[in-house]
Design a protein around this motif. Structure first.
Motif, mmCIF file in Angstrom:
data_model
loop_
_atom_site.group_PDB
_atom_site.id
_atom_site.type_symbol
_atom_site.label_atom_id
_atom_site.label_comp_id
_atom_site.label_asym_id
_atom_site.label_seq_id
_atom_site.Cartn_x
_atom_site.Cartn_y
_atom_site.Cartn_z
ATOM 1 N N UNK A 1 0.836 -1.203 0.000
ATOM 2 C CA UNK A 1 0.000 0.000 0.000
ATOM 3 C C UNK A 1 0.873 1.256 0.000
ATOM 4 N N UNK A 2 2.061 1.123 0.575
ATOM 5 C CA UNK A 2 3.069 2.173 0.563
ATOM 6 C C UNK A 2 4.403 1.467 0.372
ATOM 7 N N UNK A 3 5.307 2.078 -0.363
ATOM 8 C CA UNK A 3 6.535 1.378 -0.728
ATOM 9 C C UNK A 3 7.636 1.617 0.290
ATOM 10 N N UNK A 4 8.256 0.517 0.751
ATOM 11 C CA UNK A 4 9.411 0.626 1.626
ATOM 12 C C UNK A 4 10.586 1.243 0.888
ATOM 13 N N UNK A 5 11.430 1.954 1.622
ATOM 14 C CA UNK A 5 12.557 2.637 0.983
ATOM 15 C C UNK A 5 13.703 1.665 0.736
ATOM 16 N N UNK A 6 14.148 1.623 -0.512
ATOM 17 C CA UNK A 6 15.261 0.763 -0.906
ATOM 18 C C UNK A 6 16.427 1.653 -1.313
ATOM 19 N N UNK A 7 17.419 1.700 -0.451
ATOM 20 C CA UNK A 7 18.493 2.671 -0.616
ATOM 21 C C UNK A 7 19.255 2.491 -1.917
ATOM 22 N N UNK A 8 19.446 1.254 -2.337
ATOM 23 C CA UNK A 8 20.209 1.015 -3.564
ATOM 24 C C UNK A 8 19.491 1.596 -4.776
ATOM 25 N N UNK A 9 18.171 1.467 -4.821
ATOM 26 C CA UNK A 9 17.414 2.023 -5.939
ATOM 27 C C UNK A 9 17.550 3.542 -5.979
ATOM 28 N N UNK A 10 17.521 4.174 -4.812
ATOM 29 C CA UNK A 10 17.653 5.624 -4.765
ATOM 30 C C UNK A 10 19.034 6.067 -5.239
ATOM 31 N N UNK A 11 20.065 5.367 -4.758
ATOM 32 C CA UNK A 11 21.425 5.729 -5.156
ATOM 33 C C UNK A 11 21.663 5.501 -6.641
#
Length: 401
Positions: free
Chosen positions: A160-170
């Motif tokens: 319902x809400x997306x968990x933060x994935x640091x590798x995708x952001x970087x």
């Protein structure tokens, strides 16, 4: 191809062949990745009972999943943008699964569309659905799956809400990758991957672009997705899906016994014990640790499947011993896809089948339907002997051998 003996060897090959942003999209969890690691590590805590002097000259791995015959208790999990691991990735994986006799589950956020996969396969495949705010689009998506001959709908409840994935952001993940100088220089290191992508027109979200209102390309897709995942999703929305869909329905994302009990009244045919591969709630328990408790909660009133951390046929056997009817592999087949394309998915399935078959035999079991908690030893102890289809709180209630 046969020199790849383990899923880990396929993973290492995929890492060399797939651009970093897409390899790390697969090989990552949310925040500290503690749940991602626990999914795999907790399997190692379960040990097998070796049995001898058993005639295992004839063995059977075939079973059913929600009534569908399968060659072994394994399905390919719905995985986002599999078509970025390898050109036309979802089509290749679906064909490999079809030949192997196991289900393939297409993700809502796949690169190849429902229609693409249907055009390149002969047998019905399964479709995974994310609930979006735009119910008209979702209704149309369900109808498209029905028209394509999909036999089973897998409804995901834990995004319902997306968990933060640091590798995708970087990595600045996007599908297709943004054509910056930095990305172009990086992609040049993967000529085989690039050549495949240049040969195909499938480079974005095939189920959404051109189908959702106003979504015509990657820029509009990104904004649409940001606003569409529905935080208001509740159990009553499953009734709406059930009315839209007349086939088999599986609910994915159950990790708590109380939720499992509630799900029993939703008209589903199976539940998938899942924490989204450790990509959502970091710090949550592993799926294999919760599976026996959820099996206790539902008491056999619904078929249980599981995913998360399955990297071998031994993991499959442990999951069945803990109460699952079958498991889903995600990263394991994606490593094969990134390593060798369709042949790599086939090799991943061969590895898992061989390991499952051999380990089951060495545990003194000749039919997968006879696997239960009595094949397991935990930390030098074994569970209370009982004719049950799963281990009941294995980690707690044990007797000395």
């Amino acid at each position: 191809m046969t020199h790849f003996a383990t899923i880990e060897e396929l993973r290492a090959r995929a890492k060399r062949r797939v651009p970093k942003m897409f390899y790390e999209y697969v090989d990552a969890g949310s925040w500290t990745e503690s749940t991602y690691r626990a999914n795999s590590n907790d399997f190692a805590e379960l040990k097998f009972r070796q049995r001898v002097a058993v005639d295992f000259s004839r063995r059977n791995l075939a079973t059913t999943m929600v009534g569908h015959p399968v060659s072994m208790p394994v399905a390919l999990a719905p995985t986002g943008i599999a078509g970025m691991q390898c050109a036309d990735g979802e089509i290749l994986a679906a064909r490999a699964a079809e030949r192997f006799g196991v289900p393939f589950t297409l993700s809502t956020v796949s690169v190849c569309s429902i229609e693409d996969v249907a055009a390149h396969t002969k047998q019905p495949f399964w479709f995974q659905l994310y609930m979006m705010k735009d119910r008209v689009f979702i209704s149309d998506l369900i109808k498209r799956a029905e028209l394509a001959g999909c036999s089973t709908l897998v409804l995901t409840l834990d995004l319902q809400i997306q968990g933060q994935r640091h590798k995708d952001l970087r990595n600045g993940l996007s599908t297709p990758p943004k054509l910056t100088l930095r990305n172009l220089a990086h992609l040049a290191r993967y000529p085989t991957w690039c050549a495949g992508m240049l040969r195909t027109s499938r480079r974005t979200f095939g189920n959404i672009v051109g189908h959702a209102p106003g979504v015509t390309g990657i820029a509009s897709m990104a904004q649409w997705a940001l606003n569409q995942f529905d935080p208001t999703l509740t159990w009553k929305d499953i009734d709406w899906v059930r009315k839209q869909w007349g086939g088999k329905l599986i609910l994915k994302g159950i990790l708590d016994p109380e939720d499992a009990k509630i799900a029993l009244g939703c008209g589903a045919d199976a539940l998938i014990v899942s924490n989204h591969g450790g990509r959502q709630l970091d710090g949550a328990p592993s799926t294999i640790s919760m599976l026996p408790r959820i099996a206790d909660a539902v008491q056999g009133d619904i078929e249980l499947h599981m995913d998360g951390g399955v990297r071998s046929g031994q993991d499959v056997l442990k999951a069945i011993a803990c109460g699952a009817r079958a498991v889903y592999i995600g990263r394991a087949f994606l490593y094969g896809l990134g390593a060798l394309g369709e042949a790599g998915v086939t090799r991943a399935l061969e590895i898992i089948r061989s390991e499952l078959d051999t380990t089951m035999a060495l545990c003194g079991v000749t039919d997968v339907h006879d696997v239960n908690g009595r094949v397991l030893v935990v930390g030098g102890y074994r569970p209370v002997a009982r004719d049950m289809p799963h281990v009941t709180d294995t980690q707690v209630r044990v007797h000395a051998v």
